[in-house]
Design a protein around this motif. Structure first.
Motif, PDB file in Angstrom:
ATOM      1  N   LEU A   1     -13.534   3.255  -7.731  1.00  0.00           N
ATOM      2  CA  LEU A   1     -14.904   2.936  -7.352  1.00  0.00           C
ATOM      3  C   LEU A   1     -15.678   4.224  -7.098  1.00  0.00           C
ATOM      4  CD1 LEU A   1     -17.133   0.931  -6.527  1.00  0.00           C
ATOM      5  CD2 LEU A   1     -16.162   0.966  -4.223  1.00  0.00           C
ATOM      6  N   LEU A   2     -16.825   4.362  -7.754  1.00  0.00           N
ATOM      7  CA  LEU A   2     -17.735   5.476  -7.514  1.00  0.00           C
ATOM      8  C   LEU A   2     -19.047   4.900  -7.004  1.00  0.00           C
ATOM      9  CD1 LEU A   2     -17.298   7.748 -10.674  1.00  0.00           C
ATOM     10  CD2 LEU A   2     -16.426   8.151  -8.380  1.00  0.00           C
ATOM     11  N   ARG A   3     -19.518   5.429  -5.885  1.00  0.00           N
ATOM     12  CA  ARG A   3     -20.797   4.987  -5.314  1.00  0.00           C
ATOM     13  C   ARG A   3     -21.823   6.094  -5.513  1.00  0.00           C
ATOM     14  NH1 ARG A   3     -20.345   0.507  -2.229  1.00  0.00           N
ATOM     15  NH2 ARG A   3     -18.259  -0.052  -1.519  1.00  0.00           N
ATOM     16  N   LYS A   4     -22.976   5.708  -6.062  1.00  0.00           N
ATOM     17  CA  LYS A   4     -24.054   6.661  -6.305  1.00  0.00           C
ATOM     18  C   LYS A   4     -25.382   6.038  -5.901  1.00  0.00           C
ATOM     19  CE  LYS A   4     -21.890  10.170  -8.018  1.00  0.00           C
ATOM     20  NZ  LYS A   4     -22.004  11.496  -7.410  1.00  0.00           N
TER      21      LYS A   4
ATOM     22  N   GLU B   1     -26.674  11.630 -10.717  1.00  0.00           N
ATOM     23  CA  GLU B   1     -25.826  11.700 -11.904  1.00  0.00           C
ATOM     24  C   GLU B   1     -24.398  11.389 -11.493  1.00  0.00           C
ATOM     25  OE1 GLU B   1     -26.232  15.757 -13.247  1.00  0.00           O
ATOM     26  OE2 GLU B   1     -27.819  15.190 -14.630  1.00  0.00           O
ATOM     27  N   VAL B   2     -23.611  10.942 -12.452  1.00  0.00           N
ATOM     28  CA  VAL B   2     -22.189  10.757 -12.212  1.00  0.00           C
ATOM     29  C   VAL B   2     -21.432  11.565 -13.249  1.00  0.00           C
ATOM     30  CG1 VAL B   2     -21.969   8.650 -13.605  1.00  0.00           C
ATOM     31  CG2 VAL B   2     -20.373   9.056 -11.754  1.00  0.00           C
TER      32      VAL B   2
ATOM     33  N   ALA C   1     -29.642   4.090 -12.390  1.00  0.00           N
ATOM     34  CA  ALA C   1     -30.454   2.993 -11.855  1.00  0.00           C
ATOM     35  C   ALA C   1     -29.499   1.899 -11.375  1.00  0.00           C
ATOM     36  CB  ALA C   1     -31.385   2.444 -12.939  1.00  0.00           C
ATOM     37  N   GLU C   2     -29.998   1.019 -10.518  1.00  0.00           N
ATOM     38  CA  GLU C   2     -29.156  -0.070 -10.006  1.00  0.00           C
ATOM     39  C   GLU C   2     -28.536  -0.880 -11.144  1.00  0.00           C
ATOM     40  OE1 GLU C   2     -29.989  -2.050  -5.828  1.00  0.00           O
ATOM     41  OE2 GLU C   2     -31.845  -1.942  -7.002  1.00  0.00           O
TER      42      GLU C   2
ATOM     43  N   VAL D   1     -24.292   1.557  -8.088  1.00  0.00           N
ATOM     44  CA  VAL D   1     -25.516   2.334  -7.879  1.00  0.00           C
ATOM     45  C   VAL D   1     -26.428   1.543  -6.961  1.00  0.00           C
ATOM     46  CG1 VAL D   1     -27.497   3.446  -8.979  1.00  0.00           C
ATOM     47  CG2 VAL D   1     -25.311   3.314 -10.194  1.00  0.00           C
ATOM     48  N   SER D   2     -26.869   2.194  -5.886  1.00  0.00           N
ATOM     49  CA  SER D   2     -27.750   1.505  -4.940  1.00  0.00           C
ATOM     50  C   SER D   2     -28.989   2.344  -4.679  1.00  0.00           C
ATOM     51  CB  SER D   2     -27.010   1.211  -3.629  1.00  0.00           C
ATOM     52  OG  SER D   2     -26.528   2.408  -3.077  1.00  0.00           O
TER      53      SER D   2
END
Length: 136
Positions: A3-6, A11-12, A75-76, A102-103
């Motif tokens: 899980l990656l939260r941005k 950018e990821v 973007a979300e 993405v939030s």
């Protein structure tokens, strides 16, 4: 999947390792839709005359045995499952799967300007700059 939260606008970066014997194979980044279908977003090298989306970039490092994927201007609606892999038409050998969340960022000012009355002068004030706590 990892899980990656941005936050929106960020950018990821994802690193995908592969065995040295696969250095000449086409690297790919795809979005998993409906279970096992993975929609190609970008390949390296590009296949045919596809224009590609500048938001997705693959940089290959064959000497080190990995490639990196960059997704910009998040973007979300980018939230979902993604995989990097080696493209061998018609399939992709998945190397790594990421769950991207993405939030929207919390919007609070970096500093607040407050005016407090000066007890010495009735209509004069002193400025105080205060940084808000993350809780608001």
């Amino acid at each position: 999947p990892e899980l990656l939260r941005k936050l929106e606008g960020e950018e990821v970066f994802v690193r995908c390792d592969y065995p040295p014997q696969n250095s000449s194979k086409t690297k790919t980044w795809c979005r998993i839709i409906e279970g096992s279908t993975c929609t190609l977003l970008v390949n390296h090298p590009r296949l045919g005359e596809e224009p590609g989306n500048p938001r997705y970039v693959i940089r290959d490092n064959p000497q080190q045995g990995y490639f990196t994927v960059t997704m910009a201007a998040l973007a979300e609606t980018d939230s979902g499952l993604y995989s990097c892999g080696l493209y061998e038409s018609p399939r992709i050998n998945i190397l790594r799967t990421i769950s991207l969340a993405v939030s929207r960022g919390e919007s609070f000012p970096l500093c607040v300007l407050l005016r407090f009355p000066d007890p010495q002068e009735a209509d004069a004030g002193k400025d105080l700059i205060r940084s808000p706590s993350p809780r608001g």
